[in-house]
Scaffold this motif. Structure first.
Motif, PDB file in Angstrom:
ATOM      1  N   ARG A 178       0.733  -1.293   0.188  1.00 50.60           N
ATOM      2  CA  ARG A 178      -0.116   0.076  -0.183  1.00 50.60           C
ATOM      3  C   ARG A 178       0.871   1.452  -0.061  1.00 50.60           C
ATOM      4  N   ASN A 179       2.078   1.177   0.389  1.00 49.01           N
ATOM      5  CA  ASN A 179       3.033   2.392   0.411  1.00 49.01           C
ATOM      6  C   ASN A 179       3.888   2.376  -0.702  1.00 49.01           C
ATOM      7  N   ALA A 180       3.747   1.672  -1.658  1.00 44.29           N
ATOM      8  CA  ALA A 180       4.807   1.559  -3.001  1.00 44.29           C
ATOM      9  C   ALA A 180       4.663   3.068  -3.756  1.00 44.29           C
ATOM     10  N   ALA A 181       5.704   3.621  -4.079  1.00 44.62           N
ATOM     11  CA  ALA A 181       5.697   4.553  -5.040  1.00 44.62           C
ATOM     12  C   ALA A 181       4.898   4.233  -6.383  1.00 44.62           C
ATOM     13  N   PRO A 182       4.439   5.238  -6.933  1.00 46.87           N
ATOM     14  CA  PRO A 182       3.508   5.053  -8.237  1.00 46.87           C
ATOM     15  C   PRO A 182       4.331   4.121  -9.467  1.00 46.87           C
ATOM     16  N   SER A 183       5.932   4.654  -9.495  1.00 48.39           N
ATOM     17  CA  SER A 183       6.464   4.081 -10.729  1.00 48.39           C
ATOM     18  C   SER A 183       7.354   2.750 -10.150  1.00 48.39           C
ATOM     19  N   SER A 184       7.019   2.253  -8.874  1.00 43.46           N
ATOM     20  CA  SER A 184       7.899   1.014  -8.559  1.00 43.46           C
ATOM     21  C   SER A 184       6.892  -0.336  -8.421  1.00 43.46           C
ATOM     22  N   PHE A 185       7.513  -1.281  -8.007  1.00 39.64           N
ATOM     23  CA  PHE A 185       6.663  -2.486  -7.914  1.00 39.64           C
ATOM     24  C   PHE A 185       5.539  -2.151  -6.914  1.00 39.64           C
ATOM     25  N   ASP A 186       4.313  -2.492  -6.990  1.00 39.57           N
ATOM     26  CA  ASP A 186       3.199  -2.346  -6.140  1.00 39.57           C
ATOM     27  C   ASP A 186       2.792  -3.680  -5.288  1.00 39.57           C
ATOM     28  N   TYR A 187       3.850  -4.457  -5.203  1.00 42.56           N
ATOM     29  CA  TYR A 187       3.642  -5.736  -4.227  1.00 42.56           C
ATOM     30  C   TYR A 187       4.929  -5.964  -3.730  1.00 42.56           C
ATOM     31  N   ASN A 188       5.007  -6.851  -2.792  1.00 41.82           N
ATOM     32  CA  ASN A 188       6.427  -7.443  -1.921  1.00 41.82           C
ATOM     33  C   ASN A 188       5.930  -8.986  -1.892  1.00 41.82           C
ATOM     34  N   ALA A 189       7.382  -9.707  -1.943  1.00 43.07           N
ATOM     35  CA  ALA A 189       7.010 -11.151  -1.885  1.00 43.07           C
ATOM     36  C   ALA A 189       7.801 -11.487  -0.467  1.00 43.07           C
ATOM     37  N   LEU A 190       7.169 -12.702   0.028  1.00 43.77           N
ATOM     38  CA  LEU A 190       7.599 -13.102   1.221  1.00 43.77           C
ATOM     39  C   LEU A 190       8.710 -14.281   1.204  1.00 43.77           C
ATOM     40  N   LEU A 191       9.887 -13.738   1.731  1.00 47.90           N
ATOM     41  CA  LEU A 191      11.218 -14.912   1.869  1.00 47.90           C
ATOM     42  C   LEU A 191      11.631 -14.840   3.418  1.00 47.90           C
ATOM     43  N   PHE A 192      11.995 -16.202   3.606  1.00 46.41           N
ATOM     44  CA  PHE A 192      12.628 -16.272   4.953  1.00 46.41           C
ATOM     45  C   PHE A 192      14.026 -16.805   4.834  1.00 46.41           C
ATOM     46  N   THR A 193      14.737 -16.518   5.689  1.00 50.25           N
ATOM     47  CA  THR A 193      16.215 -17.140   5.799  1.00 50.25           C
ATOM     48  C   THR A 193      16.610 -18.107   6.739  1.00 50.25           C
ATOM     49  N   ARG A 194      16.773 -19.246   5.992  1.00 46.47           N
ATOM     50  CA  ARG A 194      17.175 -20.694   6.573  1.00 46.47           C
ATOM     51  C   ARG A 194      18.125 -20.715   7.657  1.00 46.47           C
ATOM     52  N   HIS A 195      18.018 -21.165   8.773  1.00 44.41           N
ATOM     53  CA  HIS A 195      18.966 -21.288  10.012  1.00 44.41           C
ATOM     54  C   HIS A 195      20.097 -22.028   9.416  1.00 44.41           C
TER      55      HIS A 195
END
Length: 348
Positions: free
Chosen positions: A22-39
């Motif tokens: 919801r906070n993305a700038a107009p000219s940027s990607f309007d979504y995020n991906a969820l990734l996690f770091t393994r131990h």
């Protein structure tokens, strides 16, 4: 003489989970991906940043799931109709009661809940929703149930029964499938699904598996990887690079939904050692071997990556790697499964 490949493949599933920013700038990607770091003590690819996912358990293919769906007015006929045109196949079809299009989705959803505490599901109000976005439920003791399901995968069905919800199979779209190279001792054949959320759910990490996590745009992840701030294994680097074709989540979601009926080309990298790095040959490359499982060793070329590249007369499809962080993807033809090609993040 090269070693013969004897490693058994395990079926697994991963979820490319995308949420509207919801906070993305107009000219940027309007979504995020969820990734996690393994131990760092993880048995497979420690310290890597990955999509949620894991191994398919027998309970993911249990016929008990059919009973749960039928109790909620989702008949076997409706499930069969849902599976038509979906082509991800099990390694051993006799091992599962459910069609793999269902069981592998259940694996991806269960593992996402186990690792990230996110339950993607539908209730009676959203059974028949056709908007295409995933639904999630946070109105229960997530921490308790996350631990219960982590300790016993069969309890995922129990959770859904108690909450009177159905796992949101309908919002997961077949995206790709990857097989671990034959040089690895531990190998998986992984179905990758893509799903989209209108809102970003709250993450509850499982401490034994997850070291850290983030919601970032595909470009942000890739740029951080190139700056050596994180490590993306080849499937994550490749699939995030594909996402660079879409700045809009809605356009990406629509593409994924429309494309999945075309099936997929199994991505099975074959590793070649060059004098200045490693090359992963991918299906469709002129140099791709007839039997990608012919050797359990990296194949020594005695050439530089550039010299090895010139041997391909027409079609290129490969990943050239100097190290974990310096990777270049090359493809010069349109994939037969209707997928988009990855974009080099350094050009954006």
């Amino acid at each position: 003489m090269s070693k013969q490949v004897t490693t058994k493949l395990r079926q697994s599933a991963s979820l490319i989970l995308l949420a509207k920013d919801r906070n993305a700038a107009p000219s940027s990607f309007d979504y995020n991906a969820l990734l996690f770091t393994r131990h760092s003590k993880s048995s497979f690819m420690p310290d890597s940043s990955v999509f949620p996912g894991g191994v398919c358990e027998a309970t993911d293919g249990s016929s008990a799931w059919l009973t749960h769906f039928q109790c909620n007015d989702i008949t076997a006929a409706k499930l069969k109709e849902f599976c038509q045109g979906l082509q991800i196949a099990p390694l051993n079809p006799q091992d599962q009661s459910l069609n793999s299009a269902l069981s592998l989705r259940l694996t991806a959803l269960r593992e996402t809940f186990e690792e990230m505490g996110i339950l993607l599901c539908r209730d009676q109000k959203t059974w028949t929703s056709t908007e295409g976005y995933a639904q999630f439920n946070e109105q229960f003791d997530r921490k308790h149930w996350q631990q219960v399901v982590h300790n016993d995968a069969s309890k995922f069905l129990t959770l859904c029964e108690e909450l009177e919800v159905l796992p949101d199979l309908w919002s997961l779209h077949e995206w790709s499938a990857w097989r671990t190279p034959s040089t690895f001792k531990t190998r998986f054949q992984t179905a990758f699904y893509l799903t989209a959320l209108k809102d970003q759910p709250n993450v509850l990490t499982e401490p034994k598996e997850v070291q850290d996590y983030a919601w970032r745009s595909p470009l942000d992840y890739l740029q951080r990887a190139l700056r050596k701030e994180l490590w993306l294994p080849p499937p994550q680097f490749y699939e995030l690079s594909r996402c660079l074709n879409f700045q809009s989540l809605e356009k990406l979601r629509q593409f994924a939904q429309q494309r999945e009926s075309k099936g997929y080309v199994l991505t099975h990298p074959v590793m070649y050692q060059c004098t200045d790095g490693m090359v992963h040959l991918l299906p469709g490359d002129d140099m791709y071997p007839d039997n990608p499982d012919a050797s359990a060793d990296k194949i020594d070329t005695g050439m530089s990556t550039e010299e090895f590249r010139t041997l391909a007369k027409k079609n290129l499809h490969r990943s050239e790697q100097r190290n974990h962080h310096k990777m270049q993807l090359l493809i010069n033809f349109n994939p037969p499964d209707g997928q988009v090609n990855p974009i080099d993040p350094r050009t954006l």
